[in-house]
Write a protein that holds these residues in place. Structure first.
Motif, mmCIF file in Angstrom:
data_model
loop_
_atom_site.group_PDB
_atom_site.id
_atom_site.type_symbol
_atom_site.label_atom_id
_atom_site.label_comp_id
_atom_site.label_asym_id
_atom_site.label_seq_id
_atom_site.Cartn_x
_atom_site.Cartn_y
_atom_site.Cartn_z
ATOM 1 N N GLY A 120 78.207 34.846 64.117
ATOM 2 C CA GLY A 120 76.876 34.615 63.554
ATOM 3 C C GLY A 120 75.755 35.140 64.427
ATOM 4 O O GLY A 120 74.619 34.663 64.352
ATOM 5 N N SER A 121 76.039 36.130 65.244
ATOM 6 C CA SER A 121 75.008 36.690 66.132
ATOM 7 C C SER A 121 73.842 37.245 65.322
ATOM 8 O O SER A 121 74.040 37.853 64.272
ATOM 9 C CB SER A 121 75.607 37.802 66.989
ATOM 10 N N THR A 122 72.640 37.044 65.843
ATOM 11 C CA THR A 122 71.438 37.526 65.178
ATOM 12 C C THR A 122 70.724 38.568 66.035
ATOM 13 O O THR A 122 70.827 38.561 67.272
ATOM 14 C CB THR A 122 70.478 36.373 64.861
ATOM 15 N N TYR A 123 69.998 39.455 65.359
ATOM 16 C CA TYR A 123 69.316 40.562 66.016
ATOM 17 C C TYR A 123 67.936 40.714 65.388
ATOM 18 O O TYR A 123 67.779 40.522 64.177
ATOM 19 C CB TYR A 123 70.109 41.860 65.816
ATOM 20 N N TYR A 124 66.957 41.079 66.216
ATOM 21 C CA TYR A 124 65.591 41.228 65.739
ATOM 22 C C TYR A 124 64.932 42.464 66.333
ATOM 23 O O TYR A 124 65.195 42.825 67.487
ATOM 24 C CB TYR A 124 64.743 40.007 66.112
ATOM 25 N N ALA A 125 64.067 43.080 65.540
ATOM 26 C CA ALA A 125 63.204 44.113 66.095
ATOM 27 C C ALA A 125 62.195 43.445 67.024
ATOM 28 O O ALA A 125 61.790 42.297 66.791
ATOM 29 C CB ALA A 125 62.470 44.840 64.970
ATOM 30 N N ASP A 126 61.782 44.146 68.054
ATOM 31 C CA ASP A 126 60.830 43.583 69.014
ATOM 32 C C ASP A 126 59.538 43.145 68.323
ATOM 33 O O ASP A 126 58.919 42.157 68.720
ATOM 34 C CB ASP A 126 60.506 44.603 70.102
ATOM 35 N N SER A 127 59.142 43.862 67.285
ATOM 36 C CA SER A 127 57.870 43.583 66.624
ATOM 37 C C SER A 127 57.860 42.264 65.863
ATOM 38 O O SER A 127 56.781 41.750 65.530
ATOM 39 C CB SER A 127 57.524 44.727 65.664
ATOM 40 N N VAL A 128 59.035 41.706 65.574
ATOM 41 C CA VAL A 128 59.077 40.463 64.805
ATOM 42 C C VAL A 128 59.715 39.317 65.582
ATOM 43 O O VAL A 128 59.719 38.172 65.101
ATOM 44 C CB VAL A 128 59.834 40.655 63.472
ATOM 45 N N LYS A 129 60.230 39.593 66.745
ATOM 46 C CA LYS A 129 60.909 38.565 67.537
ATOM 47 C C LYS A 129 59.956 37.417 67.835
ATOM 48 O O LYS A 129 58.803 37.629 68.223
ATOM 49 C CB LYS A 129 61.430 39.184 68.829
ATOM 50 N N GLY A 130 60.430 36.201 67.601
ATOM 51 C CA GLY A 130 59.594 35.030 67.824
ATOM 52 C C GLY A 130 58.780 34.614 66.613
ATOM 53 O O GLY A 130 58.221 33.514 66.576
ATOM 54 N N ARG A 131 58.696 35.491 65.607
ATOM 55 C CA ARG A 131 57.935 35.178 64.385
ATOM 56 C C ARG A 131 58.850 35.078 63.162
ATOM 57 O O ARG A 131 58.581 34.290 62.253
ATOM 58 C CB ARG A 131 56.882 36.252 64.122
ATOM 59 N N PHE A 132 59.894 35.884 63.124
ATOM 60 C CA PHE A 132 60.816 35.920 61.985
ATOM 61 C C PHE A 132 62.144 35.276 62.374
ATOM 62 O O PHE A 132 62.586 35.394 63.519
ATOM 63 C CB PHE A 132 61.085 37.351 61.543
ATOM 64 N N THR A 133 62.793 34.651 61.386
ATOM 65 C CA THR A 133 64.111 34.054 61.600
ATOM 66 C C THR A 133 65.028 34.409 60.442
ATOM 67 O O THR A 133 64.679 34.148 59.282
ATOM 68 C CB THR A 133 64.018 32.532 61.721
ATOM 69 N N ILE A 134 66.164 34.984 60.776
ATOM 70 C CA ILE A 134 67.165 35.298 59.758
ATOM 71 C C ILE A 134 68.174 34.159 59.698
ATOM 72 O O ILE A 134 68.525 33.562 60.715
ATOM 73 C CB ILE A 134 67.864 36.641 60.071
ATOM 74 N N SER A 135 68.629 33.861 58.492
ATOM 75 C CA SER A 135 69.633 32.815 58.334
ATOM 76 C C SER A 135 70.400 33.073 57.040
ATOM 77 O O SER A 135 70.038 33.950 56.250
ATOM 78 C CB SER A 135 68.978 31.427 58.297
ATOM 79 N N ARG A 136 71.439 32.304 56.834
ATOM 80 C CA ARG A 136 72.227 32.448 55.614
ATOM 81 C C ARG A 136 72.739 31.089 55.184
ATOM 82 O O ARG A 136 72.959 30.197 56.008
ATOM 83 C CB ARG A 136 73.401 33.422 55.835
ATOM 84 N N ASP A 137 72.913 30.946 53.884
ATOM 85 C CA ASP A 137 73.525 29.760 53.299
ATOM 86 C C ASP A 137 74.828 30.228 52.669
ATOM 87 O O ASP A 137 74.815 30.856 51.602
ATOM 88 C CB ASP A 137 72.595 29.141 52.256
ATOM 89 N N ASN A 138 75.920 29.951 53.333
ATOM 90 C CA ASN A 138 77.205 30.461 52.869
ATOM 91 C C ASN A 138 77.588 29.868 51.514
ATOM 92 O O ASN A 138 78.191 30.557 50.680
ATOM 93 C CB ASN A 138 78.293 30.165 53.891
#
Length: 130
Positions: A56-74
């Motif tokens: 479940g590793s997550t990755y972010y562009a520097d421009s959105v890090k700290g503001r955007f959150t990715i998640s999923r509902d399996n």
């Protein structure tokens, strides 16, 4: 047939929030690398965020890090992107994408690259006013 359908876009003032959803069919999102990309007018489509089935590793562009959150509902087979503290530069069409690549080494090294993904949604417009 694999299909991704994005919803949740809209018009918001700077500093506001939106939550995008990507409903998947024909694939299991917990078993695939999933991502969000965006494309502003006159610009290339760029990586925003991704989540891997590998722990479940997550990755972010520097421009959105700290503001955007990715998640999923399996259970719902749905991918999300929570976007907070939005800025005018976040204005773009946002696309959900899925990769059928199963080699962990390839996924880890290429998860930010458009070429990894072989299924794309139709996109949802996000407009941030100043």
């Amino acid at each position: 047939q694999v299909q991704l359908v994005e919803t949740g876009g809209g018009l918001v003032q700077a500093g506001g929030s939106l939550k995008l959803s990507c409903a998947a069919s024909g694939l299991t999102i917990s078993s695939n690398a999933m991502s969000w990309f965006r494309q502003a007018p006159g610009k290339e489509r760029e990586f925003v965020s991704a989540i891997s089935w590998i722990g479940g590793s997550t990755y972010y562009a520097d421009s959105v890090k700290g503001r955007f959150t990715i998640s999923r509902d399996n259970a719902k087979n749905t991918l999300y992107l929570q976007m907070n503290n939005l800025e005018p530069d976040d204005t773009a069409v946002y696309y959900c994408a899925a990769s059928s690549q199963k080699a962990p080494g390839v996924v880890v090294t290429s998860i930010r690259k458009r070429e990894l993904y072989d299924t794309w949604g139709q996109g949802t417009q996000v407009t941030v006013s100043s």
